[in-house]
Every structure is written in C-alpha cells, then in structure tokens.
Design an enzyme around this catalytic site. Structure first.
Site, PDB file in Angstrom:
ATOM      1  N   ASN A   1     -18.912   4.772   6.602  1.00  0.00           N
ATOM      2  CA  ASN A   1     -19.447   6.131   6.533  1.00  0.00           C
ATOM      3  C   ASN A   1     -18.533   7.121   5.815  1.00  0.00           C
ATOM      4  O   ASN A   1     -19.008   8.138   5.319  1.00  0.00           O
ATOM      5  CB  ASN A   1     -19.724   6.617   7.966  1.00  0.00           C
ATOM      6  CG  ASN A   1     -19.985   8.099   8.043  1.00  0.00           C
ATOM      7  OD1 ASN A   1     -21.061   8.581   7.709  1.00  0.00           O
ATOM      8  ND2 ASN A   1     -18.983   8.854   8.493  1.00  0.00           N
TER       9      ASN A   1
ATOM     10  N   TYR B   1     -21.013  12.541  -7.733  1.00  0.00           N
ATOM     11  CA  TYR B   1     -21.305  12.125  -6.357  1.00  0.00           C
ATOM     12  C   TYR B   1     -22.488  11.167  -6.341  1.00  0.00           C
ATOM     13  O   TYR B   1     -22.472  10.143  -5.648  1.00  0.00           O
ATOM     14  CB  TYR B   1     -21.597  13.369  -5.519  1.00  0.00           C
ATOM     15  CG  TYR B   1     -21.982  13.092  -4.083  1.00  0.00           C
ATOM     16  CD1 TYR B   1     -21.024  12.706  -3.148  1.00  0.00           C
ATOM     17  CD2 TYR B   1     -23.293  13.252  -3.653  1.00  0.00           C
ATOM     18  CE1 TYR B   1     -21.367  12.471  -1.826  1.00  0.00           C
ATOM     19  CE2 TYR B   1     -23.644  13.023  -2.341  1.00  0.00           C
ATOM     20  CZ  TYR B   1     -22.677  12.636  -1.422  1.00  0.00           C
ATOM     21  OH  TYR B   1     -23.035  12.403  -0.119  1.00  0.00           O
TER      22      TYR B   1
ATOM     23  N   LYS C   1     -22.902   7.297  -4.797  1.00  0.00           N
ATOM     24  CA  LYS C   1     -23.877   6.945  -3.772  1.00  0.00           C
ATOM     25  C   LYS C   1     -24.940   5.982  -4.295  1.00  0.00           C
ATOM     26  O   LYS C   1     -25.463   5.149  -3.552  1.00  0.00           O
ATOM     27  CB  LYS C   1     -24.511   8.205  -3.194  1.00  0.00           C
ATOM     28  CG  LYS C   1     -23.532   9.064  -2.403  1.00  0.00           C
ATOM     29  CD  LYS C   1     -22.857   8.269  -1.292  1.00  0.00           C
ATOM     30  CE  LYS C   1     -21.954   9.107  -0.420  1.00  0.00           C
ATOM     31  NZ  LYS C   1     -21.361   8.323   0.688  1.00  0.00           N
TER      32      LYS C   1
ATOM     33  N   ILE D   1     -28.321  17.438   5.752  1.00  0.00           N
ATOM     34  CA  ILE D   1     -27.976  17.321   7.169  1.00  0.00           C
ATOM     35  C   ILE D   1     -26.917  18.378   7.506  1.00  0.00           C
ATOM     36  O   ILE D   1     -25.951  18.556   6.764  1.00  0.00           O
ATOM     37  CB  ILE D   1     -27.420  15.913   7.482  1.00  0.00           C
ATOM     38  CG1 ILE D   1     -28.359  14.828   6.934  1.00  0.00           C
ATOM     39  CG2 ILE D   1     -27.229  15.754   8.986  1.00  0.00           C
ATOM     40  CD1 ILE D   1     -29.775  14.882   7.462  1.00  0.00           C
TER      41      ILE D   1
ATOM     42  N   THR E   1     -23.932  19.318   8.704  1.00  0.00           N
ATOM     43  CA  THR E   1     -22.636  18.775   9.118  1.00  0.00           C
ATOM     44  C   THR E   1     -21.528  19.589   8.458  1.00  0.00           C
ATOM     45  O   THR E   1     -21.789  20.365   7.524  1.00  0.00           O
ATOM     46  CB  THR E   1     -22.482  17.297   8.703  1.00  0.00           C
ATOM     47  OG1 THR E   1     -22.389  17.228   7.263  1.00  0.00           O
ATOM     48  CG2 THR E   1     -23.664  16.458   9.181  1.00  0.00           C
TER      49      THR E   1
END
Length: 273
Positions: free
Chosen positions: A91, A161, A165, A196, A198
């Site tokens: 993760n 990025y 991914k 999300i 976070t």
C-alpha cells in the site's frame, strides 16, 4: 467480528495512516495477525496500540519500502514472529502533482518511482517466497497491490503518478499469471481508489506549487463535482474491498482490478444546480 481472515498473517505497508491504517485495523478486527510497516515511527505504533486495545494482534516494523536489505529483514521478522505470511497489502505510496510534466524535477520523478514502483516490486519479490511456503492451490495466499483510479485513466498534473499506478495494475496481472502458471494458489489483484478522504491530499501540491506554495486539496469539494456519488470515499470503504480480496470469499479472483471510486471511472452524471 466475523473472522473472515482468522488465522491469517498479513503485512500492510504504509500502514501508519490513511488507507493503510484502515486496512490494518479491519484485517485485525477480522482475525488476522497484522504487521504494520511504515517510515512513520510515531503513528505506526499508535495504530498497533489501537489494534491491541481492541483485542487484535499487531506488530509495528519501521520500513523504507525502497530498501531491499530492509525487505529481507522484514520478511525474516514476520516469519520469526508468526511462522508464516498469508496476505501482502502493498500500500505504501506517494503522489506528486505538477502543473505540467515539464515542471517535474528528475529527483521527484525518481523518488515517486522508487516508492510506488520499486517498493511494490520489492514487496512481491521478497514476500512471495515466504507466502509459497504455506500456500496451496486449495488454500492460497493473497497479494493486494494498491493502485489508483489514476492507474486506469489519465489525470492532468498527475502524469508521472499515473505512470506508476498504471504500472502497478499491469504488474499485478502479470504476477497473477506467474503464480497461476506454477500453481502456488496465490491470488494477485490490484485495488483502485478514487477520491478518498485521507491525509495524502494535504501532501500533494496543487498548481500553486509552481509558485512556490503548497495549497492542500479539499477532497470533499473535488469529489462533490467529480464523482457520480457526489462525495469523497472513506479509507474504511477501501479497507472493505481489501478484506474481500484477502479473504477466502475471493478464492476465484485473480488478475483483477477492484475499482472503488464512487462511479468516476464509469462516467459522469448531470447535476441540478
């Protein structure tokens, strides 16, 4: 607790906060012994303390996922403490946004690749042999690689990025085929969160970064307009998906991508003002 992963041993990288912490907490609540690894030596032990207070079993290990020698030590420590490894949740990752790819420094490019790609590669390279010691075709282990919606579609300002991914997504599929080819019973899948809520959003510079500033992004405001469900997701909702892939409920799922994005990848909806 329903014990969906009872008796399993799970390693969660980047487990000190955000999605990683939510995953570690849920896996422990569902019966797994969880090893939380992270570079954050303050929040990591706090996550473990919370798990233990709730009656779960967890251990914190400091880890820079880009260090191969440390990976060797981590896997050895997991086997020493728990005698096995059943679930890997790779993760740990970072996001670096720039107004244009021409503004990205080679240093940032390499740092993001090192964590998001090298770290994932090393996690599989060193955890897979340990998992194969106890995995069988009928009762196999599970490798879960954290990708992103940005690994499925383009994103302006996040091209570098997205590259990492997208690489994680295809790496998961290839390792899934490799494991299936040798019949080790280990399933490999990727998870693709959308927006999300976070702490990572506060660490991603926006276009203001080009002016030497660091303006944090409000995920709720962005999600209200970008997602069909009109809200940001929560780390616990991603953790539920990871739990499914870690458990025997997904025993026939490998080489797949689990998209948890409030509908963003499916399309858009017209909203009344």
């Amino acid at each position: 607790m329903t014990g969906q992963v009872a008796g399993k041993v799970a390693l969660v990288t980047g487990g000190a906060s955000g999605i990683g912490a939510a995953v570690a907490e849920l896996l422990a609540r569902e019966g797994a012994s969880v090893v939380v690894s992270d570079v954050d030596e303050l929040k990591g032990p706090e996550v473990v303390a919370g798990i233990k207070k709730a009656g779960g079993e967890a251990t914190f290990l400091h880890q820079d996922v880009t260090s191969e020698p440390r990976w060797i030590e981590i896997v050895a420590e997991v086997e020493k403490r728990y005698g096995r490894l059943d679930v890997l949740v790779s993760n740990a990752g970072i996001g670096i946004s720039v107004p244009s790819i021409t503004d990205m420094t080679l240093e940032d490019w390499r740092r993001q690749n090192a964590i998001n790609l090298d770290g994932v590669f090393l996690s599989v390279k060193h955890c897979l042999p340990a998992m194969r010691k106890t995995s069988t075709r009928e009762n196999g282990g599970s490798i879960i690689l954290m990708s992103s919606l940005a690994g499925l579609r383009g994103a302006p300002g996040l091209s570098a990025y997205s590259l990492t991914k997208g690489g994680v997504r295809l790496f998961a599929k290839s390792i899934a085929m490799e494991c299936a080819g040798v019949g080790d019973g280990i399933r490999v899948n990727s998870v693709h969160p959308g927006i999300i809520d976070t702490p990572i959003w506060g660490k991603i510079p926006t276009e203001a970064a080009g002016r030497g500033q660091n303006a944090p992004i409000d995920p709720e405001e962005r999600a209200r307009f970008a997602t069909p469900l009109a809200r940001a997701g929560h780390a616990a909702e991603i953790a539920q998906g990871v739990l499914y892939l870690a458990s025997d409920m997904s025993s026939y799922v490998t080489g797949s991508e689990l998209v948890i994005d409030g509908g963003m990848n499916a399309g858009g909806v017209a909203r009344k003002s």
